[in-house]
Design a protein around this motif. Structure first.
Motif, PDB file in Angstrom:
ATOM      1  N   TRP A 152       0.855  -1.184   0.000  1.00  0.00           N
ATOM      2  CA  TRP A 152       0.000   0.000   0.000  1.00  0.00           C
ATOM      3  C   TRP A 152       0.892   1.236   0.000  1.00  0.00           C
ATOM      4  CZ3 TRP A 152      -1.384  -4.014   3.541  1.00  0.00           C
ATOM      5  CH2 TRP A 152      -2.478  -4.741   3.126  1.00  0.00           C
ATOM      6  N   PRO A 153       1.269   1.719  -1.191  1.00  0.00           N
ATOM      7  CA  PRO A 153       2.233   2.825  -1.299  1.00  0.00           C
ATOM      8  C   PRO A 153       1.804   4.130  -0.637  1.00  0.00           C
ATOM      9  CG  PRO A 153       1.904   1.760  -3.432  1.00  0.00           C
ATOM     10  CD  PRO A 153       0.893   1.184  -2.482  1.00  0.00           C
ATOM     11  N   HIS A 154       0.531   4.290  -0.334  1.00  0.00           N
ATOM     12  CA  HIS A 154       0.084   5.520   0.323  1.00  0.00           C
ATOM     13  C   HIS A 154       0.479   5.567   1.797  1.00  0.00           C
ATOM     14  CE1 HIS A 154      -3.105   2.682   1.339  1.00  0.00           C
ATOM     15  NE2 HIS A 154      -3.389   3.462   2.368  1.00  0.00           N
ATOM     16  N   LEU A 155       0.913   4.431   2.363  1.00  0.00           N
ATOM     17  CA  LEU A 155       1.330   4.411   3.772  1.00  0.00           C
ATOM     18  C   LEU A 155       2.690   5.081   3.924  1.00  0.00           C
ATOM     19  CD1 LEU A 155       0.312   0.756   4.726  1.00  0.00           C
ATOM     20  CD2 LEU A 155      -0.912   2.882   5.247  1.00  0.00           C
ATOM     21  N   ASP A 156       2.944   5.633   5.079  1.00  0.00           N
ATOM     22  CA  ASP A 156       4.196   6.328   5.370  1.00  0.00           C
ATOM     23  C   ASP A 156       5.145   5.371   6.095  1.00  0.00           C
ATOM     24  OD1 ASP A 156       5.842   8.007   7.490  1.00  0.00           O
ATOM     25  OD2 ASP A 156       5.418   9.302   5.769  1.00  0.00           O
ATOM     26  N   LEU A 157       6.269   5.060   5.455  1.00  0.00           N
ATOM     27  CA  LEU A 157       7.227   4.107   6.012  1.00  0.00           C
ATOM     28  C   LEU A 157       7.752   4.553   7.368  1.00  0.00           C
ATOM     29  CD1 LEU A 157       8.939   1.533   5.750  1.00  0.00           C
ATOM     30  CD2 LEU A 157      10.642   2.902   4.537  1.00  0.00           C
ATOM     31  N   GLU A 158       8.154   5.801   7.475  1.00  0.00           N
ATOM     32  CA  GLU A 158       8.707   6.284   8.745  1.00  0.00           C
ATOM     33  C   GLU A 158       7.673   6.226   9.869  1.00  0.00           C
ATOM     34  OE1 GLU A 158      11.108   9.761   8.791  1.00  0.00           O
ATOM     35  OE2 GLU A 158      11.931   9.333   6.814  1.00  0.00           O
ATOM     36  N   GLN A 159       6.431   6.523   9.552  1.00  0.00           N
ATOM     37  CA  GLN A 159       5.373   6.462  10.564  1.00  0.00           C
ATOM     38  C   GLN A 159       5.155   5.019  11.026  1.00  0.00           C
ATOM     39  OE1 GLN A 159       1.366   7.451   9.301  1.00  0.00           O
ATOM     40  NE2 GLN A 159       1.009   8.482  11.257  1.00  0.00           N
ATOM     41  N   LEU A 160       5.153   4.083  10.080  1.00  0.00           N
ATOM     42  CA  LEU A 160       4.988   2.680  10.453  1.00  0.00           C
ATOM     43  C   LEU A 160       6.167   2.177  11.284  1.00  0.00           C
ATOM     44  CD1 LEU A 160       3.494   1.106   7.222  1.00  0.00           C
ATOM     45  CD2 LEU A 160       2.386   1.289   9.448  1.00  0.00           C
ATOM     46  N   VAL A 161       7.378   2.526  10.866  1.00  0.00           N
ATOM     47  CA  VAL A 161       8.552   2.121  11.636  1.00  0.00           C
ATOM     48  C   VAL A 161       8.461   2.703  13.039  1.00  0.00           C
ATOM     49  CG1 VAL A 161      11.060   2.358  11.857  1.00  0.00           C
ATOM     50  CG2 VAL A 161      10.061   1.739   9.642  1.00  0.00           C
ATOM     51  N   GLY A 162       8.040   3.953  13.151  1.00  0.00           N
ATOM     52  CA  GLY A 162       7.865   4.570  14.463  1.00  0.00           C
ATOM     53  C   GLY A 162       6.840   3.830  15.310  1.00  0.00           C
ATOM     54  N   THR A 163       5.750   3.438  14.686  1.00  0.00           N
ATOM     55  CA  THR A 163       4.712   2.685  15.394  1.00  0.00           C
ATOM     56  C   THR A 163       5.235   1.343  15.870  1.00  0.00           C
ATOM     57  OG1 THR A 163       2.941   3.749  14.141  1.00  0.00           O
ATOM     58  CG2 THR A 163       2.433   1.611  15.132  1.00  0.00           C
ATOM     59  N   PHE A 164       5.959   0.652  15.000  1.00  0.00           N
ATOM     60  CA  PHE A 164       6.425  -0.697  15.316  1.00  0.00           C
ATOM     61  C   PHE A 164       7.658  -0.715  16.210  1.00  0.00           C
ATOM     62  CE2 PHE A 164       4.507  -2.067  11.010  1.00  0.00           C
ATOM     63  CZ  PHE A 164       3.257  -2.153  11.570  1.00  0.00           C
ATOM     64  N   THR A 165       8.264   0.451  16.440  1.00  0.00           N
ATOM     65  CA  THR A 165       9.438   0.483  17.323  1.00  0.00           C
ATOM     66  C   THR A 165       9.158   1.176  18.655  1.00  0.00           C
ATOM     67  OG1 THR A 165      10.309   2.452  16.189  1.00  0.00           O
ATOM     68  CG2 THR A 165      11.130   0.300  15.444  1.00  0.00           C
ATOM     69  N   ARG A 166       7.901   1.454  18.932  1.00  0.00           N
ATOM     70  CA  ARG A 166       7.534   1.947  20.261  1.00  0.00           C
ATOM     71  C   ARG A 166       7.816   0.840  21.269  1.00  0.00           C
ATOM     72  NH1 ARG A 166       1.873   4.425  18.289  1.00  0.00           N
ATOM     73  NH2 ARG A 166       2.713   6.361  17.446  1.00  0.00           N
ATOM     74  N   PRO A 167       8.105   1.209  22.513  1.00  0.00           N
ATOM     75  CA  PRO A 167       8.436   0.180  23.516  1.00  0.00           C
ATOM     76  C   PRO A 167       7.405  -0.945  23.631  1.00  0.00           C
ATOM     77  CG  PRO A 167       8.999   2.330  24.365  1.00  0.00           C
ATOM     78  CD  PRO A 167       8.282   2.565  23.056  1.00  0.00           C
ATOM     79  N   VAL A 168       6.138  -0.613  23.636  1.00  0.00           N
ATOM     80  CA  VAL A 168       5.124  -1.659  23.771  1.00  0.00           C
ATOM     81  C   VAL A 168       5.159  -2.599  22.570  1.00  0.00           C
ATOM     82  CG1 VAL A 168       3.215  -0.334  22.763  1.00  0.00           C
ATOM     83  CG2 VAL A 168       2.741  -2.126  24.446  1.00  0.00           C
ATOM     84  N   ALA A 169       5.418  -2.077  21.388  1.00  0.00           N
ATOM     85  CA  ALA A 169       5.482  -2.919  20.192  1.00  0.00           C
ATOM     86  C   ALA A 169       6.729  -3.794  20.203  1.00  0.00           C
ATOM     87  CB  ALA A 169       5.451  -2.054  18.937  1.00  0.00           C
ATOM     88  N   THR A 170       7.884  -3.204  20.537  1.00  0.00           N
ATOM     89  CA  THR A 170       9.108  -4.011  20.523  1.00  0.00           C
ATOM     90  C   THR A 170       9.069  -5.096  21.595  1.00  0.00           C
ATOM     91  OG1 THR A 170      10.271  -2.383  21.897  1.00  0.00           O
ATOM     92  CG2 THR A 170      10.547  -2.213  19.503  1.00  0.00           C
ATOM     93  N   GLU A 171       8.455  -4.790  22.730  1.00  0.00           N
ATOM     94  CA  GLU A 171       8.316  -5.816  23.768  1.00  0.00           C
ATOM     95  C   GLU A 171       7.429  -6.961  23.272  1.00  0.00           C
ATOM     96  OE1 GLU A 171       6.891  -3.731  27.209  1.00  0.00           O
ATOM     97  OE2 GLU A 171       8.713  -2.520  27.321  1.00  0.00           O
ATOM     98  N   GLY A 172       6.356  -6.624  22.581  1.00  0.00           N
ATOM     99  CA  GLY A 172       5.470  -7.653  22.035  1.00  0.00           C
ATOM    100  C   GLY A 172       6.153  -8.473  20.954  1.00  0.00           C
ATOM    101  N   ILE A 173       6.910  -7.813  20.094  1.00  0.00           N
ATOM    102  CA  ILE A 173       7.647  -8.525  19.049  1.00  0.00           C
ATOM    103  C   ILE A 173       8.647  -9.483  19.693  1.00  0.00           C
ATOM    104  CG2 ILE A 173       9.319  -8.267  17.166  1.00  0.00           C
ATOM    105  CD1 ILE A 173       7.932  -5.535  16.559  1.00  0.00           C
ATOM    106  N   ALA A 174       9.385  -9.003  20.676  1.00  0.00           N
ATOM    107  CA  ALA A 174      10.382  -9.850  21.346  1.00  0.00           C
ATOM    108  C   ALA A 174       9.719 -11.038  22.027  1.00  0.00           C
ATOM    109  CB  ALA A 174      11.183  -9.024  22.356  1.00  0.00           C
ATOM    110  N   ARG A 175       8.610 -10.797  22.720  1.00  0.00           N
ATOM    111  CA  ARG A 175       7.906 -11.894  23.402  1.00  0.00           C
ATOM    112  C   ARG A 175       7.446 -12.960  22.410  1.00  0.00           C
ATOM    113  NH1 ARG A 175       5.612  -7.964  26.414  1.00  0.00           N
ATOM    114  NH2 ARG A 175       3.743  -7.946  25.164  1.00  0.00           N
ATOM    115  N   ARG A 176       6.849 -12.521  21.319  1.00  0.00           N
ATOM    116  CA  ARG A 176       6.332 -13.475  20.330  1.00  0.00           C
ATOM    117  C   ARG A 176       7.475 -14.229  19.657  1.00  0.00           C
ATOM    118  NH1 ARG A 176       1.618 -14.670  17.700  1.00  0.00           N
ATOM    119  NH2 ARG A 176       0.476 -12.999  18.698  1.00  0.00           N
TER     120      ARG A 176
END
Length: 97
Positions: A33-57
């Motif tokens: 979906w080229p209309h999405l903003d890469l930097e915004q998504l990376v920011g979302t996925f690298t928030r502490p709650v997200a990185t903790e969830g990624i690590a746990r999974r």
């Protein structure tokens, strides 16, 4: 979890894996979906709650016997599903507001 990092090197390696998963998922979504903003998504996925969830999974998948590649793939797929579910819920809430 038996695969929880116990040394600084292991913690750094886990951090690298988590960052790679977050980046590759964000890039994949933006390619689809080229209309999405890469930097915004990376920011979302690298928030502490997200990185903790990624690590746990990721660690849970390793504990379940997955290879590192399988664990990363399963974790990335789960992140995409969680992101899509959140987008759908937000869109539904916006329509009913």
């Amino acid at each position: 979890m038996t695969n929880a990092p116990t040394t600084r090197a292991e913690a750094e390696q886990l951090g690298d894996v988590v960052g790679q998963i977050a980046f590759h998922v964000a890039r994949s979504l933006c390619e689809t979906w080229p209309h999405l903003d890469l930097e915004q998504l990376v920011g979302t996925f690298t928030r502490p709650v997200a990185t903790e969830g990624i690590a746990r999974r990721y660690l849970a998948a390793l504990d379940a016997g997955c290879t590192t590649a399988q664990a990363a793939g399963e974790t990335g797929a789960a992140l995409i599903h969680a992101w899509a579910d959140a987008r759908l819920a937000a869109a539904k809430a916006a329509r009913t507001a």
